[in-house]
Design a protein around this motif. Structure first.
Motif, PDB file in Angstrom:
ATOM      1  N   ARG A  42       0.857  -1.039   0.028  1.00 40.69           N
ATOM      2  CA  ARG A  42       0.152   0.232   0.060  1.00 40.69           C
ATOM      3  C   ARG A  42       0.863   1.384   0.067  1.00 40.69           C
ATOM      4  O   ARG A  42       1.929   1.148   0.311  1.00 40.69           O
ATOM      5  N   VAL A  46      -0.994   9.842   3.988  1.00 38.74           N
ATOM      6  CA  VAL A  46      -0.433  10.995   4.204  1.00 38.74           C
ATOM      7  C   VAL A  46       0.547  11.615   3.306  1.00 38.74           C
ATOM      8  O   VAL A  46       0.400  12.538   2.665  1.00 38.74           O
ATOM      9  N   ARG A  51       4.694   0.994   1.642  1.00 44.19           N
ATOM     10  CA  ARG A  51       4.713   0.265   2.951  1.00 44.19           C
ATOM     11  C   ARG A  51       4.749  -1.301   2.484  1.00 44.19           C
ATOM     12  O   ARG A  51       4.092  -1.811   1.566  1.00 44.19           O
ATOM     13  N   PHE A  61      -0.989  -2.853  11.022  1.00 43.30           N
ATOM     14  CA  PHE A  61      -1.948  -2.473   9.886  1.00 43.30           C
ATOM     15  C   PHE A  61      -1.001  -1.796   8.675  1.00 43.30           C
ATOM     16  O   PHE A  61      -1.616  -0.946   7.626  1.00 43.30           O
TER      17      PHE A  61
ATOM     18  N   ARG B 390       3.375   5.658  13.004  1.00 42.56           N
ATOM     19  CA  ARG B 390       3.459   5.102  11.647  1.00 42.56           C
ATOM     20  C   ARG B 390       2.239   5.379  10.662  1.00 42.56           C
ATOM     21  O   ARG B 390       2.333   5.512   9.534  1.00 42.56           O
ATOM     22  N   CYS B 391       0.965   5.466  11.317  1.00 50.45           N
ATOM     23  CA  CYS B 391      -0.059   5.377  10.477  1.00 50.45           C
ATOM     24  C   CYS B 391      -0.586   6.715   9.948  1.00 50.45           C
ATOM     25  O   CYS B 391      -0.531   6.860   8.659  1.00 50.45           O
ATOM     26  N   GLU B 392      -0.390   7.658  10.728  1.00 48.88           N
ATOM     27  CA  GLU B 392      -0.322   9.160  10.445  1.00 48.88           C
ATOM     28  C   GLU B 392       0.875   9.810  10.208  1.00 48.88           C
ATOM     29  O   GLU B 392       0.841  11.133   9.879  1.00 48.88           O
ATOM     30  N   GLU B 393       1.864   9.292  10.163  1.00 50.36           N
ATOM     31  CA  GLU B 393       3.334   9.685   9.897  1.00 50.36           C
ATOM     32  C   GLU B 393       3.533  11.024  10.742  1.00 50.36           C
ATOM     33  O   GLU B 393       3.849  12.081  10.198  1.00 50.36           O
ATOM     34  N   PRO B 423      -5.532   3.495  11.540  1.00 45.82           N
ATOM     35  CA  PRO B 423      -5.847   2.085  11.607  1.00 45.82           C
ATOM     36  C   PRO B 423      -5.280   1.519  12.786  1.00 45.82           C
ATOM     37  O   PRO B 423      -6.005   0.564  13.437  1.00 45.82           O
TER      38      PRO B 423
END
Lengths: 100, 491
Positions: A42, A46, A51, A61, B390-393, B423
């Motif tokens: 993916r 942002v 990844r 995730f 990691r998700c929203e950097e 997530p």
């Protein structure tokens, strides 16, 4: 990055972005795609950074993909099935007919 | 007085067990053998947890001899437990089922495929295991950086071996175990870069108990074999960084004051494991912060009984949840099996002195292991440019900027920056943000407020929810939010 231990008895097929990929019954989509040498599962919503799976046990995730039309599914928790259609998830998941 | 007595849906089982690793399986076996109806909810496709992952499939296949030999006796040791789990009548095993809600009154929200619902039981055993300690360092989000547990999962369940230039970095027994398994598979890492030092081992000797000696001997044996195989090893490394654009291409680190750079295709990191507290926290159970572990763990009695955080709760009545195995205290498979049995004995009202002694015996090596392998990659807080969420950097610098501008607690920072809102729901960033807050303004580490669903729940599944208690669905006010440990102290 990964090669099979022993013979790779891949008897079924999944489709990744429409490309057929041999799969072993019982394995997860994440294991199947890593064996196939995918460079990204993916991109992030942002910055668009690529990844690959990080934890493989359902916590990070980072392995999110679209499975049979449903976005943001965890490839490390989802077993393959014959004919399954998987897509790389570009940014945030989308829903058909709903504009972001 | 409790929710079950107000005309809510009837109990679906005597006990619901969450997780089918060593603790969940052993608890379920003893409970079902005593005639209890047990539902076991498992996120994985087959029982075993992470330690015995895919064990049944690997034993059923005649071509896995080399794989089983490489994984070693600690893996094969799960076979008897697995057989007992499958053979015991009265266990309703539900694989591929994620739990996205847990309430202290014994209500459990589940999702399987496209279907979701609630189940309830007068007793819940939470045995959801552990996760690897989050370790933010420069480049840790690059493709080609993975945890040691991830590589082990790929070996066990994917029957895959890593190839190319592999660097193992971090600390803990799992680094040695993985390196030894790789050696047996004919894979030679370019470097094992350890954060721990000899002085940690010397300090740990004070914790050494006779019962821990087998574990120490096993560790020394792995070490000797790795040295014999000529795998380079460095200790006391700091400032680990992964470099590359589309994927990891090189790693760098400081060793004895000098910078070491080397090309790398796969960087495998590990910094010890910590209890998974997501569901305990969701249920409003008390957590305690452990500075030495840089993480939370649930507050429990020796037989696993959890306690509710004082103050407003989502549910009425006593807490019906017990926590077992690594989800309670990190101890490994043997300790988890012993504790699962101990919890089952406590639920059955049996005299549990034998099982309590077994738990103590199985945990005997823990003090030494924890002291010998202290958190390394996570020892120092990340630099401003390092990604924390990691998700929203979101970088450590962004978080510090908000704190220096006046933000004083986790939820406020989540609201402003989205840190923890992706997530993973904070699983990978909450401990780091809590530590940054502690360092910046001496706030005691308190997790984000957690509200269900704590795992993704498709809208279609939500629309078709079964087992819904009408009372549960009523939101009277937002004042019923569970308050995290420590929150209530200054109110």
């Amino acid at each position: 990055m990964f090669t099979p231990i022993g013979s790779a008895e891949a008897t079924i097929t999944i489709f990744m972005d429409d490309t057929p990929i041999p799969a072993r019954p019982g394995e997860t989509i994440a294991a199947c795609l890593l064996r196939a040498g995918l460079s990204r599962f993916r991109t992030t919503p942002v910055s668009g950074a690529p990844r690959l799976p990080y934890c493989m046990i359902g916590h990070c995730f980072d392995c999110l993909v679209e499975i049979d039309g449903v976005g943001s599914r965890q490839a490390c928790l989802s077993p393959v099935s014959d004919g399954m259609r998987v897509r790389t998830q570009q940014g945030a998941a989308t829903i058909d007919g709903v504009s972001p | 007085m409790n929710a079950l007595s107000f005309g809510a849906p009837a109990a679906d089982a005597d006990v619901i067990v969450i997780g089918a690793g060593p603790a969940g399986m052993s608890a379920a076996i003893d409970l079902a053998a005593a005639g209890r109806r047990v539902i076991v909810l498992d996120m994985q496709p087959a029982p075993g947890g992470q330690i015995f992952r895919a064990l049944e499939a690997n034993f059923a296949d005649p071509e896995t001899g080399a794989l089983l030999a490489a994984l070693g006796p600690a893996y094969s040791a799960g076979k008897a437990l697995m057989q007992a789990f499958r053979a015991t009548p009265g266990i309703d095993y539900r694989p591929e089922t994620t739990v996205w809600d847990l309430r202290a009154d014994g209500t459990v929200g589940w999702l399987r495929g496209g279907a979701a619902g609630y189940l309830r039981a007068p007793q819940v055993v939470l045995a959801s295991g552990a996760m690897e300690r989050p370790t933010p360092f420069p480049g840790w989000t690059l493709p080609g950086v993975m945890t040691a547990g991830a590589v082990q999962t790929l070996i066990k369940a994917g029957r895959l071996r890593p190839e190319g230039r592999i660097v193992l970095a971090g600390t803990g027994p799992l680094i040695f175990l993985l390196a030894e398994q790789l050696r047996r598979l004919g894979v030679k890492p370019a470097l094992i870069a350890r954060t721990d030092r000899l002085r940690d081992k010397i300090a740990a000797l004070a914790q050494l108990r006779p019962a821990a000696l087998p574990a120490v001997v096993k560790g020394l044996d792995w070490l000797a074999r790795l040295r014999l195989a000529g795998i380079p090893m460095r200790t006391g490394i700091t400032e680990l960084a992964a470099k590359g654009t589309e994927r990891v291409e090189a790693v760098s680190m400081k060793v004895s004051g000098k910078t070491l750079d080397l090309p790398c295709d796969l960087l495998v990191v590990h910094d010890g494991i910590v209890p998974s507290v997501d569901l305990a926290h969701c249920a409003g159970l008390a957590l305690e912060w452990r500075d030495s572990e840089a993480s939370w763990r649930p507050r429990t009695s020796p037989d696993g009984r959890a306690e509710l955080v004082p103050g407003p709760s989502l549910t009425a009545g006593p807490c019906r949840i017990r926590i077992s195995g690594d989800a309670r205290r990190i101890g490994g498979a043997e300790a988890a099996i012993a504790h699962g049995r101990h919890v089952a004995a406590a639920i059955l009202g049996a005299a549990a002195s034998d099982t309590a002694a077994d738990v103590r015996q199985a945990m005997a090596a823990r003090g030494f292991i924890d002291a010998a392998f202290p958190p390394g990659l996570a020892k120092h807080l990340p630099a401003d440019t390092t990604t924390v969420c990691r998700c929203e950097e979101i970088t450590a610098g962004t978080l510090r900027t908000q704190i220096r501008a006046g933000a004083t607690e986790m939820n406020q920072i989540r609201g402003i920056t989205r840190c923890g809102m992706g997530p993973c729901q904070g699983r990978n960033c909450a401990v780091t943000l809590a530590r940054i807050l502690e360092a910046e303004c001496s706030a005691p580490p308190v997790p984000f407020h957690a509200r269900p669903p704590v795992r993704p729940l498709p809208l279609g599944a939500l629309a078709g929810l079964t087992g819904l208690d009408p009372e549960l669905a009523q939101v009277v006010s937002l004042e019923d939010k569970p308050v995290a440990a420590g929150d209530d102290a200054d109110e």
